[in-house]
Design an enzyme around this catalytic site. Sequence first.
Site, short mmCIF file in Angstrom:
data_model
loop_
_atom_site.label_atom_id
_atom_site.label_comp_id
_atom_site.label_asym_id
_atom_site.label_seq_id
_atom_site.Cartn_x
_atom_site.Cartn_y
_atom_site.Cartn_z
CE LYS A 202 -4.56 0.97 1.99
NZ LYS A 202 -5.33 0.39 0.88
CB ILE A 203 3.42 2.26 -2.40
CG1 ILE A 203 4.07 0.92 -2.02
CG2 ILE A 203 4.48 3.35 -2.52
CD1 ILE A 203 4.66 0.88 -0.63
#
Length: 296
Positions: free
Chosen positions: A154-155
Amino acid sequence: MQYYNQNTKIFLNGEFVLAKSAGVDLFGQSLHYGYGAFEGLRAYNTHNGTRIFKAEAHFERLRKSCESIGLPYKWNNRTLIEKCYELLEINNLRAAYIRPLVFSGSNMHLTSSEDANIMLAAWEWGPYLGQNLLNVNISKYERPNPKSFHIDAKISGQYINSILASTDAIRNGYDEALMLDQDGYVAQASSENIFIEKDYKIYTPPLGDVFPGITRKTVIGICKELGFEIIEKKLTVQDIYTADSAFLSGTAAEIIGIKQVDHIVYKEEWEHSIGATIQRKYKNLVLEQENYEVII
């Protein structure tokens, strides 16, 4: 949407501070390049008090996301979960969305950061996509190629792709977008996983080109618990069009049914679908209204 007021506090690098005066590093890679990692959790007001759903899984994913891009993660997850509960109490929130964010220190080079900061914020937020059945389109924007990006993490910067897809969908009169992968198969929505029902079976795209959502995993567990056959396979646009019904899953959106994809309106009434049954079970699960084991 107001996320904070003059009295709202956040947790920043070990202490609770006023959100309005927290400031931001103007020379950090997170601001300039999207070099950061985040999570989204929900706290529910249950008969057992305020409870954060699957907090351990979310913070473990945050740690792995940071490690995948070389962003230092120096915090104890159990401590962070405790701070989340403190954050809710300080801001007088019984049910809320919680946003942890790990961001870099000052660094203009395109190299991994040697320093990182953490922020925890919370606010009241209903289901992200609302309560009504959705009108969805097949997006012109593709899901990022897994060979070019850590799509299982989850960047922060990755969600520019999601912004483009969802904004384009809304401008064209839809509620959400479905994105294809690099091979033309259906991957997921801008920030949710997709499930379809066909002939009393549930199908969802396999891991590899989709985000491994915690809610996605929970839905699979509910299907197994309730005896619904769940099949992970690559789905074509035609599979989506010819499904009996469909729904999206995600922490922010929870479980929400789809009424229409492009020009196709699903014939099965949502209330009679397997997805609606899963939606009810999910709500009972997060509110701790039923005591049953979910296989995950």
